[in-house]
Design an enzyme around this catalytic site. Structure first.
Site, PDB file in Angstrom:
ATOM      1  N   ASN A   1       0.858  -1.183   0.000  1.00  0.00           N
ATOM      2  CA  ASN A   1       0.000   0.000   0.000  1.00  0.00           C
ATOM      3  C   ASN A   1       0.896   1.235   0.000  1.00  0.00           C
ATOM      4  OD1 ASN A   1      -1.802   2.051   0.483  1.00  0.00           O
ATOM      5  ND2 ASN A   1      -2.295   1.429   2.583  1.00  0.00           N
ATOM      6  N   TRP A   2       0.955   1.894  -1.151  1.00  0.00           N
ATOM      7  CA  TRP A   2       1.842   3.054  -1.270  1.00  0.00           C
ATOM      8  C   TRP A   2       1.200   4.353  -0.777  1.00  0.00           C
ATOM      9  CZ3 TRP A   2       4.731   2.531  -6.658  1.00  0.00           C
ATOM     10  CH2 TRP A   2       5.735   1.562  -6.513  1.00  0.00           C
ATOM     11  N   LYS A   3      -0.051   4.293  -0.436  1.00  0.00           N
ATOM     12  CA  LYS A   3      -0.743   5.491   0.066  1.00  0.00           C
ATOM     13  C   LYS A   3      -0.512   6.669  -0.901  1.00  0.00           C
ATOM     14  CE  LYS A   3      -0.113   3.626   4.649  1.00  0.00           C
ATOM     15  NZ  LYS A   3      -0.128   3.856   6.076  1.00  0.00           N
TER      16      LYS A   3
ATOM     17  N   HIS B   1      -9.516   1.287   4.749  1.00  0.00           N
ATOM     18  CA  HIS B   1      -8.258   1.502   5.486  1.00  0.00           C
ATOM     19  C   HIS B   1      -8.540   2.470   6.635  1.00  0.00           C
ATOM     20  CE1 HIS B   1      -4.187   2.717   6.460  1.00  0.00           C
ATOM     21  NE2 HIS B   1      -3.775   1.631   5.834  1.00  0.00           N
TER      22      HIS B   1
ATOM     23  N   GLU C   1      -7.001   4.915   7.685  1.00  0.00           N
ATOM     24  CA  GLU C   1      -6.800   6.330   7.353  1.00  0.00           C
ATOM     25  C   GLU C   1      -8.041   6.899   6.670  1.00  0.00           C
ATOM     26  OE1 GLU C   1      -3.093   5.813   5.306  1.00  0.00           O
ATOM     27  OE2 GLU C   1      -2.123   5.325   7.205  1.00  0.00           O
TER      28      GLU C   1
ATOM     29  N   GLU D   1      -5.593  -4.852  10.529  1.00  0.00           N
ATOM     30  CA  GLU D   1      -4.605  -3.787  10.694  1.00  0.00           C
ATOM     31  C   GLU D   1      -4.917  -2.994  11.961  1.00  0.00           C
ATOM     32  OE1 GLU D   1      -2.543  -2.869   6.637  1.00  0.00           O
ATOM     33  OE2 GLU D   1      -3.962  -1.314   7.196  1.00  0.00           O
TER      34      GLU D   1
ATOM     35  N   GLY E   1       2.384   2.131  10.790  1.00  0.00           N
ATOM     36  CA  GLY E   1       3.383   3.187  10.655  1.00  0.00           C
ATOM     37  C   GLY E   1       4.109   3.538  11.937  1.00  0.00           C
TER      38      GLY E   1
ATOM     39  N   SER F   1       3.326  -2.208  10.356  1.00  0.00           N
ATOM     40  CA  SER F   1       4.776  -2.240  10.626  1.00  0.00           C
ATOM     41  C   SER F   1       5.427  -3.570  10.253  1.00  0.00           C
ATOM     42  CB  SER F   1       5.057  -1.879  12.089  1.00  0.00           C
ATOM     43  OG  SER F   1       4.616  -0.559  12.358  1.00  0.00           O
TER      44      SER F   1
ATOM     45  N   GLY G   1       2.784  -1.177   4.293  1.00  0.00           N
ATOM     46  CA  GLY G   1       2.844   0.223   3.911  1.00  0.00           C
ATOM     47  C   GLY G   1       4.286   0.677   3.731  1.00  0.00           C
TER      48      GLY G   1
HETATM   49  C1  PEP Z   1      -0.885   0.290   6.098  1.00  0.00           C
HETATM   50  O1  PEP Z   1      -1.063   1.496   6.267  1.00  0.00           O
HETATM   51  O2  PEP Z   1      -1.685  -0.392   5.436  1.00  0.00           O
HETATM   52  C2  PEP Z   1       0.293  -0.299   6.705  1.00  0.00           C
HETATM   53  C3  PEP Z   1       0.283  -1.579   6.935  1.00  0.00           C
HETATM   54  O3  PEP Z   1       1.329   0.569   6.996  1.00  0.00           O
HETATM   55  P1  PEP Z   1       2.759   0.219   7.649  1.00  0.00           P
HETATM   56  O4  PEP Z   1       3.233  -1.088   7.047  1.00  0.00           O
HETATM   57  O5  PEP Z   1       3.627   1.355   7.302  1.00  0.00           O
HETATM   58  O6  PEP Z   1       2.523   0.058   9.113  1.00  0.00           O
END
Ligand code: PEP
Length: 263
Positions: free
Chosen positions: A12-14, A104, A106, A175, A181, A220, A241
């Site tokens: 997921n590149w956001k 998600h 976010e 998640e 993050g 993470s 992410g």
């Molecule tokens: C995400 O936002 O979907 C995610 C898993 O982020 P990260 O791996 O950076 O925690």
């Protein structure tokens, strides 16, 4: 990991990377594969890259040639109409997306997406022929209050009531918000327990079709910790992410989960 379900590693590149940067990443990945970097057989591991919306179409051809699927990060409900800024599942499919992240945390937080909205978006993804990767997960406060199971059940039930059962397309990504993050991922055993709760809930609603639903962990994940999640019984892969943004750390994860070539 369960033999009935093909594991998935999704990036997921956001809102990161310009279109040229996205193309450069994929071109360099392709070059590294040509030079011998591991790339799993797509029948054994499903790789999915979810770039920004404008980058979907530009990267899709290159990724397709590598056997890697392309996913969007959001979908709107409906097929067309007076929805300024809206992008339907059909438009995503035309841009060559085959998958879409839905709900998600976010989007739930920044765009006030309720369980009902997330469920409607998951249904819209199904209608457009896309594979929805539906995110669920509790906040830190909810976890501390012992509400993880209830929160995940509420989020997932809304989706199960809205989408067709049984074709094996639904993907759930557990998640936990406190792990996204932060560099503080969940303990694999805890993520596995939540994935088990998800599957039990799906089984109660859909019966044996639950065995075909994949449940990922996200939060993470890096090349250093992915194996713990990858080998957990109830988990079927990871949604990544931050660690997917840099080619070397992405390649490290792909290499780690790629089955050894048979002799
Ligand atoms: C995400 O936002 O979907 C995610 C898993 O982020 P990260 O791996 O950076 O925690």
């Amino acid at each position: 990991m369960n033999a009935e379900r093909r594991p998935m590693l999704a990036a997921n590149w956001k809102m990161h990377k310009s279109v040229p940067e996205s193309l450069a990443f994929v071109r360099m990945w392709s070059r590294r594969v040509a030079e011998g970097a591991a790339l799993p057989d797509p029948t054994q591991v499903e790789l999915v890259l979810c770039p920004t919306l404008p980058a979907l179409w530009p990267v899709a051809g290159l990724l397709d040639a590598m056997g890697v699927a392309v996913g969007a990060q959001n979908v709107d409900v409906g097929t067309e109409g007076a929805v300024t800024g809206g992008v339907s599942g059909h438009l995503l499919a035309e841009a060559l997306a085959t998958h879409v992240i839905v709900g998600h945390s976010e989007r739930r937080r920044l765009f006030a997406e309720s369980d009902a909205v997330v469920a409607a978006k998951a249904a819209a993804a199904f209608s457009a022929g896309l594979t929805p990767i539906v995110c669920v997960g509790e906040s830190s406060a909810e976890r501390q209050a012992g509400e993880t199971q209830g929160v995940v059940a509420r989020q997932l039930t809304a989706v199960l009531n809205a989408v067709p059962e049984g074709d094996g397309r639904l993907v759930v990504a557990y998640e936990p918000l406190w792990a996204i993050g932060t560099g503080q991922g969940a303990v694999p055993a805890d993520a596995n327990q939540v994935a088990g709760w998800c599957r039990a809930l799906i089984a109660a609603a859909w019966g044996p079709a639950a065995n075909r639903v994949r449940v990922l962990y996200g939060g993470s994940v890096t090349g250093d910790n992915i194996l713990g999640f990858w080998h957990a019984d109830e988990l079927d892969g990871a949604l990544v992410g931050g660690a997917s943004l840099e080619l070397e750390s992405w390649l490290a994860m792909v290499r780690t989960v790629a089955p050894a070539p048979s002799a």
